[in-house]
Design a protein around this motif. Structure first.
Motif, PDB file in Angstrom:
ATOM      1  N   LEU A  77       0.839  -1.334   0.130  1.00 30.61           N
ATOM      2  CA  LEU A  77      -0.091   0.003  -0.040  1.00 30.61           C
ATOM      3  C   LEU A  77       0.770   1.429   0.053  1.00 30.61           C
ATOM      4  O   LEU A  77       0.606   2.225  -0.788  1.00 30.61           O
ATOM      5  N   ALA A  78       2.016   1.340   0.733  1.00 32.66           N
ATOM      6  CA  ALA A  78       2.926   2.430   0.807  1.00 32.66           C
ATOM      7  C   ALA A  78       3.750   2.581  -0.366  1.00 32.66           C
ATOM      8  O   ALA A  78       3.543   3.686  -1.133  1.00 32.66           O
ATOM      9  N   GLY A  79       4.003   1.535  -0.927  1.00 30.48           N
ATOM     10  CA  GLY A  79       4.730   1.604  -2.110  1.00 30.48           C
ATOM     11  C   GLY A  79       4.022   2.054  -3.495  1.00 30.48           C
ATOM     12  O   GLY A  79       4.422   2.746  -4.254  1.00 30.48           O
ATOM     13  N   LEU A  80       2.802   1.189  -3.554  1.00 34.25           N
ATOM     14  CA  LEU A  80       2.061   1.668  -4.685  1.00 34.25           C
ATOM     15  C   LEU A  80       1.363   2.823  -4.602  1.00 34.25           C
ATOM     16  O   LEU A  80       1.213   3.561  -5.689  1.00 34.25           O
ATOM     17  N   GLY A  81       1.116   3.216  -3.415  1.00 35.52           N
ATOM     18  CA  GLY A  81       0.230   4.567  -3.225  1.00 35.52           C
ATOM     19  C   GLY A  81       1.350   5.823  -3.481  1.00 35.52           C
ATOM     20  O   GLY A  81       0.726   6.810  -4.323  1.00 35.52           O
ATOM     21  N   TRP A  82       2.397   5.487  -3.185  1.00 38.60           N
ATOM     22  CA  TRP A  82       3.726   6.676  -3.583  1.00 38.60           C
ATOM     23  C   TRP A  82       4.139   6.463  -5.051  1.00 38.60           C
ATOM     24  O   TRP A  82       3.770   7.788  -5.492  1.00 38.60           O
ATOM     25  N   ARG A  83       4.192   5.379  -5.384  1.00 35.85           N
ATOM     26  CA  ARG A  83       4.885   5.184  -6.710  1.00 35.85           C
ATOM     27  C   ARG A  83       3.582   5.509  -7.809  1.00 35.85           C
ATOM     28  O   ARG A  83       3.901   5.711  -9.084  1.00 35.85           O
ATOM     29  N   GLY A  84       2.462   5.038  -7.214  1.00 35.10           N
ATOM     30  CA  GLY A  84       1.324   5.104  -8.251  1.00 35.10           C
ATOM     31  C   GLY A  84       0.840   6.375  -8.554  1.00 35.10           C
ATOM     32  O   GLY A  84      -0.495   6.400  -9.136  1.00 35.10           O
ATOM     33  N   ARG A  85       1.095   7.395  -7.901  1.00 34.75           N
ATOM     34  CA  ARG A  85       0.431   8.554  -7.970  1.00 34.75           C
ATOM     35  C   ARG A  85       0.320   8.912  -9.507  1.00 34.75           C
ATOM     36  O   ARG A  85       1.221   8.732 -10.259  1.00 34.75           O
ATOM     37  N   GLY A  86      -0.727   9.717 -10.003  1.00 33.49           N
ATOM     38  CA  GLY A  86      -0.995  10.103 -11.346  1.00 33.49           C
ATOM     39  C   GLY A  86      -1.615   9.059 -12.299  1.00 33.49           C
ATOM     40  O   GLY A  86      -1.519   8.883 -13.396  1.00 33.49           O
ATOM     41  N   GLY A  87      -1.933   7.668 -11.558  1.00 37.03           N
ATOM     42  CA  GLY A  87      -2.564   7.166 -12.267  1.00 37.03           C
ATOM     43  C   GLY A  87      -1.388   5.886 -13.060  1.00 37.03           C
ATOM     44  O   GLY A  87      -1.627   5.402 -14.021  1.00 37.03           O
ATOM     45  N   ARG A  88      -0.288   5.765 -12.400  1.00 35.34           N
ATOM     46  CA  ARG A  88       0.740   5.011 -13.215  1.00 35.34           C
ATOM     47  C   ARG A  88       0.588   3.672 -13.426  1.00 35.34           C
ATOM     48  O   ARG A  88       0.541   2.921 -14.447  1.00 35.34           O
ATOM     49  N   PHE A  89      -0.408   2.888 -12.335  1.00 25.93           N
ATOM     50  CA  PHE A  89      -0.572   1.419 -12.470  1.00 25.93           C
ATOM     51  C   PHE A  89      -2.022   1.149 -13.127  1.00 25.93           C
ATOM     52  O   PHE A  89      -2.421   0.281 -13.137  1.00 25.93           O
ATOM     53  N   VAL A  90      -2.716   2.179 -13.577  1.00 24.42           N
ATOM     54  CA  VAL A  90      -3.887   2.199 -14.064  1.00 24.42           C
ATOM     55  C   VAL A  90      -4.204   1.819 -15.537  1.00 24.42           C
ATOM     56  O   VAL A  90      -3.452   2.378 -16.336  1.00 24.42           O
ATOM     57  N   PRO A  91      -4.862   0.861 -15.811  1.00 19.85           N
ATOM     58  CA  PRO A  91      -5.048   0.316 -17.256  1.00 19.85           C
ATOM     59  C   PRO A  91      -5.494   1.458 -18.118  1.00 19.85           C
ATOM     60  O   PRO A  91      -6.452   2.386 -17.717  1.00 19.85           O
ATOM     61  N   GLY A  92      -5.070   1.469 -19.256  1.00 22.38           N
ATOM     62  CA  GLY A  92      -5.582   2.486 -20.252  1.00 22.38           C
ATOM     63  C   GLY A  92      -7.164   2.638 -20.278  1.00 22.38           C
ATOM     64  O   GLY A  92      -7.804   3.844 -20.434  1.00 22.38           O
ATOM     65  N   PHE A  93      -7.744   1.517 -20.477  1.00 20.51           N
ATOM     66  CA  PHE A  93      -9.233   1.519 -20.656  1.00 20.51           C
ATOM     67  C   PHE A  93      -9.831   2.273 -19.370  1.00 20.51           C
ATOM     68  O   PHE A  93     -11.092   2.854 -19.424  1.00 20.51           O
ATOM     69  N   VAL A  94      -9.472   2.010 -18.138  1.00 20.31           N
ATOM     70  CA  VAL A  94     -10.012   2.535 -16.982  1.00 20.31           C
ATOM     71  C   VAL A  94      -9.816   4.371 -17.046  1.00 20.31           C
ATOM     72  O   VAL A  94     -10.480   4.937 -16.880  1.00 20.31           O
ATOM     73  N   LYS A  95      -8.338   4.352 -17.513  1.00 20.12           N
ATOM     74  CA  LYS A  95      -8.139   6.088 -17.798  1.00 20.12           C
ATOM     75  C   LYS A  95      -9.008   6.686 -18.788  1.00 20.12           C
ATOM     76  O   LYS A  95      -9.573   7.808 -18.537  1.00 20.12           O
ATOM     77  N   ARG A  96      -9.350   6.088 -19.824  1.00 18.56           N
ATOM     78  CA  ARG A  96     -10.379   6.617 -20.896  1.00 18.56           C
ATOM     79  C   ARG A  96     -11.473   6.654 -20.247  1.00 18.56           C
ATOM     80  O   ARG A  96     -12.444   7.635 -20.493  1.00 18.56           O
ATOM     81  N   LYS A  97     -11.940   5.670 -19.669  1.00 15.99           N
ATOM     82  CA  LYS A  97     -13.435   5.880 -18.971  1.00 15.99           C
ATOM     83  C   LYS A  97     -13.611   6.900 -18.170  1.00 15.99           C
ATOM     84  O   LYS A  97     -14.630   7.714 -18.193  1.00 15.99           O
ATOM     85  N   ARG A  98     -12.741   6.997 -17.107  1.00 16.27           N
ATOM     86  CA  ARG A  98     -12.688   8.130 -16.197  1.00 16.27           C
ATOM     87  C   ARG A  98     -12.651   9.522 -16.819  1.00 16.27           C
ATOM     88  O   ARG A  98     -13.335  10.398 -16.560  1.00 16.27           O
ATOM     89  N   ALA A  99     -11.797   9.638 -18.133  1.00 19.97           N
ATOM     90  CA  ALA A  99     -11.615  10.912 -18.668  1.00 19.97           C
ATOM     91  C   ALA A  99     -13.156  11.344 -19.571  1.00 19.97           C
ATOM     92  O   ALA A  99     -13.493  12.379 -19.644  1.00 19.97           O
ATOM     93  N   HIS A 100     -13.640  10.018 -20.034  1.00 19.04           N
ATOM     94  CA  HIS A 100     -14.799  10.496 -20.618  1.00 19.04           C
ATOM     95  C   HIS A 100     -15.988  10.748 -19.448  1.00 19.04           C
ATOM     96  O   HIS A 100     -16.841  11.714 -20.083  1.00 19.04           O
ATOM     97  N   GLN A 101     -15.873  10.060 -18.636  1.00 19.43           N
ATOM     98  CA  GLN A 101     -16.997  10.895 -17.530  1.00 19.43           C
ATOM     99  C   GLN A 101     -16.645  12.048 -17.038  1.00 19.43           C
ATOM    100  O   GLN A 101     -17.486  12.676 -17.091  1.00 19.43           O
ATOM    101  N   ALA A 102     -15.332  12.603 -17.180  1.00 21.90           N
ATOM    102  CA  ALA A 102     -15.007  14.024 -16.772  1.00 21.90           C
ATOM    103  C   ALA A 102     -15.634  14.884 -17.831  1.00 21.90           C
ATOM    104  O   ALA A 102     -15.972  15.809 -17.392  1.00 21.90           O
ATOM    105  N   ALA A 103     -15.625  14.598 -19.208  1.00 22.75           N
ATOM    106  CA  ALA A 103     -15.842  14.880 -20.119  1.00 22.75           C
ATOM    107  C   ALA A 103     -17.549  15.268 -19.825  1.00 22.75           C
ATOM    108  O   ALA A 103     -17.883  16.458 -20.300  1.00 22.75           O
ATOM    109  N   LEU A 104     -18.197  14.452 -19.968  1.00 20.71           N
ATOM    110  CA  LEU A 104     -19.554  14.324 -19.556  1.00 20.71           C
ATOM    111  C   LEU A 104     -19.933  15.570 -18.445  1.00 20.71           C
ATOM    112  O   LEU A 104     -20.923  16.211 -18.671  1.00 20.71           O
TER     113      LEU A 104
END
Length: 201
Positions: A77-104
């Motif tokens: 949790l500590a390692g991934l929470g620190w290194r994963g900031r900004g969505g580094r470990f987030v799959p592309g399809f999740v990023k696209r879905k979140r960005a589309h929701q933000a656009a809506l």
């Protein structure tokens, strides 16, 4: 994006709207989502794997295995929470879905659904996700094929990736204006219903 860039985009919007009844709003967001839950889910999922090799390959007691699993979960949790900031470990399809929701969300918040003839168009850019999208209201959506918007977005994403976001946005706004001028030209009673300034979040 400095003040000169903002002014250049606002001027591009003004020029694009001069030939159409459409209303163009540009929103540029640094990051569509914070993805706080992703490192947590990933860390806990990995921690679930820790006991199995210990049970198969060692004679460690169950309470000690549980303690090791708990320590592993905390460290992950500590390692991934620190290194994963900004969505580094987030799959592309999740990023696209979140960005589309933000656009809506931005489409609704910026009043694009409240224009007189339902001719609002949003150009949304999420920088961290390398995502861009054009959303059009009902007065335009049925008249213009989605492929036309995609052909405008692709060069914008390439320009942004090359560090030329402002130039890409200005070109995209001009292309959107040209498409709108063909399908919803400006009328004699046309008024500018929404601000032309770029919204940077």
């Amino acid at each position: 994006m400095d003040e000169a860039d903002r002014q250049a985009i606002a001027e591009a919007v003004r020029r694009a709207e001069s030939g159409t009844a459409g209303e163009i709003v540009v929103v540029i967001e640094e990051q569509a989502s914070h993805y706080r839950s992703v490192p947590i889910v990933l860390a806990l999922s990995l921690a679930l794997l820790v006991p199995w090799p210990l049970m198969w390959l060692t004679m460690v007691s169950a309470p000690r295995i549980f303690l090791i699993q708990l320590i592993a979960a905390v460290l992950l949790l500590a390692g991934l929470g620190w290194r994963g900031r900004g969505g580094r470990f987030v799959p592309g399809f999740v990023k696209r879905k979140r960005a589309h929701q933000a656009a809506l969300r931005e489409f609704t918040m910026r009043g694009l659904a409240r224009t007189r003839n339902r001719t609002g168009v949003l150009l949304y850019v999420a920088r961290q996700e390398r995502f861009a999208e054009v959303l059009a209201d009902s007065g335009i959506e049925a008249k213009i094929d989605a492929e036309r918007w995609r052909m405008i977005i692709e060069p914008l994403v390439k320009e942004a990736a090359a560090g030329r976001l402002t130039e890409g946005v200005i070109a995209a706004v001009g292309a959107i204006g040209a498409v709108l001028a063909d399908h919803v030209p400006a009328g004699s009673d046309d008024v500018d219903e929404l601000p032309n300034k770029v919204i940077v979040l």
